[in-house]
Design an enzyme around this catalytic site. Structure first.
Site, PDB file in Angstrom:
ATOM      1  N   GLU A   1     -15.769   8.269   0.393  1.00 30.56           N
ATOM      2  CA  GLU A   1     -15.000   7.299  -0.383  1.00 30.56           C
ATOM      3  C   GLU A   1     -14.797   7.811  -1.797  1.00 30.56           C
ATOM      4  O   GLU A   1     -15.751   8.229  -2.462  1.00 30.56           O
ATOM      5  CB  GLU A   1     -15.725   5.951  -0.453  1.00 30.56           C
ATOM      6  CG  GLU A   1     -15.742   5.159   0.831  1.00 30.56           C
ATOM      7  CD  GLU A   1     -16.289   3.757   0.643  1.00 30.56           C
ATOM      8  OE1 GLU A   1     -16.182   2.962   1.583  1.00 30.56           O
ATOM      9  OE2 GLU A   1     -16.824   3.447  -0.450  1.00 30.56           O
ATOM     10  N   CYS A   2     -13.560   7.794  -2.259  1.00 30.70           N
ATOM     11  CA  CYS A   2     -13.208   8.127  -3.637  1.00 30.70           C
ATOM     12  C   CYS A   2     -13.800   9.484  -4.032  1.00 30.70           C
ATOM     13  O   CYS A   2     -13.333  10.508  -3.570  1.00 30.70           O
ATOM     14  CB  CYS A   2     -13.652   7.004  -4.580  1.00 30.70           C
ATOM     15  SG  CYS A   2     -12.759   7.006  -6.164  1.00 30.70           S
ATOM     16  N   GLY A   3     -14.843   9.513  -4.865  1.00 30.91           N
ATOM     17  CA  GLY A   3     -15.437  10.788  -5.233  1.00 30.91           C
ATOM     18  C   GLY A   3     -15.927  11.567  -4.029  1.00 30.91           C
ATOM     19  O   GLY A   3     -15.827  12.795  -3.980  1.00 30.91           O
TER      20      GLY A   3
END
Length: 443
Positions: free
Chosen positions: A334-336
């Site tokens: 997720e994301c990073g």
């Protein structure tokens, strides 16, 4: 519920100081945060000694919100019961998503809780009362318990601010002076993480002492209302949903967890554990590999853009992740975490760092653009998630290239407008910039 007319009024500092002040009195105090936030709840936990939960009026069904809130004070939930629950609001009290849902005021009303306004009195005297008057006019049914003034310059300033509230008949619980000792360091996504803040416990002790002198803690405690737990089938359904939330991605889940990967919702991890999954933390920054027996690996969001060089040099982490992919473990980012699953990440200075190369993705923190908002996600064919999801997106990194891989989700924003498909999926590896919060509330 602690709220404010706008962001920047000092809600987080006041919340943390109150948590520590009550804890110093021996009160079992618990915390929650309205809306999607990872950073503030970690500070809450440091202040009160117990995990904080997110209560999201946009992304969560009301029964789930009531279940999570009640669980903070219910010994039957498996946690030591709390005597008082402080919920920190987000943004302004009436601010909501584009579809009008998810405001702090609506959350307080849903839970039947009194609201305390934190008012930044800097540059104002009697006019500081305007926010309270406006809230009363626009939400007459809302229980406004009173006000805490912040950033007061002098005793005379406090007297002027109090005078305006006296005309309204709104109680003032206290006035906190402008004090550099109450400042916390910030960076691009908010406060510097609790785990990275030097001397945090000493700061919390000092902040608690300041609030104990500045706020009538007994009067504030007396203004609290009982948090009624749901009953009957609705309560049972909420408990079941809290236990499962989103299905665990595996039986043994290796969780990347350090200052580069720290944005995982406590309610999500607790739900996986309640469903029988085992969480196995490991630190990529310490060059640790995921557990070799894990059948799933979760790379949550965080700040990999600030640690890109260390992550690129973490050969043990890289080998362990590739070994997990070869043995067929499900890998989610997720994301990073999504950025790290890609082939390369460009840092703020323009330097490129090789990432894991498990997805055909290049991202950049040098070419920054804010992406912020709620998302409804519908898994595309082949994706492992079973149904519609409520999620949130908040990042400054940009996508330079997404290669030939299946897309993960179709997406809509909070207003229901279609967005470009989000995320990539290649074999058992998938990820996107979205942070998953809960099953879609209407599902």
């Amino acid at each position: 519920m602690l709220a404010a007319p706008a962001s920047g009024a000092g809600k987080t500092v006041i919340t943390l100081a109150l948590l520590r002040a009550y804890r110093a009195r021996g009160i079992a105090v618990r915390a929650a945060k309205s809306g999607p936030d990872y950073i503030d709840p970690a500070f809450h936990a440091a202040a009160c000694g117990w995990p904080s939960v997110n209560l999201d009026g946009w992304a969560m069904a009301p029964a789930l919100i009531r279940s999570l809130a009640a669980g903070q004070g219910d010994p039957a939930s498996g946690m030591p019961g709390g005597s008082i629950l402080l919920i920190e609001g987000a943004m302004g009290a009436l601010d909501a998503a584009a579809d009008g849902r998810g405001s702090v005021a609506a959350l307080a009303d849903m839970l039947g809780l009194p609201l305390v306004l934190v008012l930044d009195a800097a540059g104002q005297g009697q006019s500081a009362a305007l926010a309270a008057a406006g809230l009363r006019a626009m939400r007459p049914g809302l229980a406004l318990a009173g006000v805490i003034f912040n950033r007061i310059a002098s005793p005379r300033h406090a007297a002027l601010a109090r005078a305006g509230l006296a005309e309204l008949g709104v109680p003032v619980f206290g006035a906190v002076s402008r004090d550099p000792a109450l400042a916390l360091p910030e960076r691009h996504l908010g406060l510097v993480q609790a785990a990275e803040t030097a001397g945090l416990q000493a700061w919390l002790d000092r902040a608690g002492e300041i609030l104990a002198r500045s706020v009538d803690l007994d009067a504030l405690l007396g203004a609290a209302a009982d948090l009624a737990a749901p009953t009957g089938s609705g309560w049972a359904k909420a408990v079941a949903q809290t236990a499962t939330l989103l299905p665990p991605p595996g039986q043994r889940i290796a969780l990347a967890w350090d200052t580069a990967f720290a944005f995982a919702y406590p309610h999500l991890l607790a739900g996986w554990q309640s469903a029988g999954a085992e969480i196995l933390p490991f630190s990529p920054l310490a060059d640790e590999a995921p557990d070799s027996n894990a059948d799933a690996v979760f790379l949550p969001g965080g700040y990999p853009e600030l640690q890109a060089g260390r992550l690129a040099a973490a050969d043990g982490f890289r080998r362990g992740m590739h070994a997990a992919a070869r043995r067929g473990a499900r890998i989610d980012g997720e994301c990073g975490g999504y950025m790290v699953l890609g082939e390369g990440l460009i840092d703020a200075k323009g330097g490129r760092h090789s990432m894991l190369g498990l997805l055909p993705l290049e991202t950049s923190f040098a070419e920054r653009r804010l992406s912020l908002g709620y998302r409804r996600l519908d898994p595309l064919p082949g994706a492992a998630w079973p149904g519609a999801l409520a999620a949130h997106e908040f990042h400054y990194a940009t996508i330079l290239r997404e290669g030939a891989a299946a897309r993960l989700f179709s997406a809509r924003d909070a207003a229901g407008m279609p967005l470009a498909p989000m995320g990539l999926r290649q074999g058992g590896v998938s990820g996107s910039f979205a942070h998953l919060i809960a099953p879609w509330p209407d599902a």
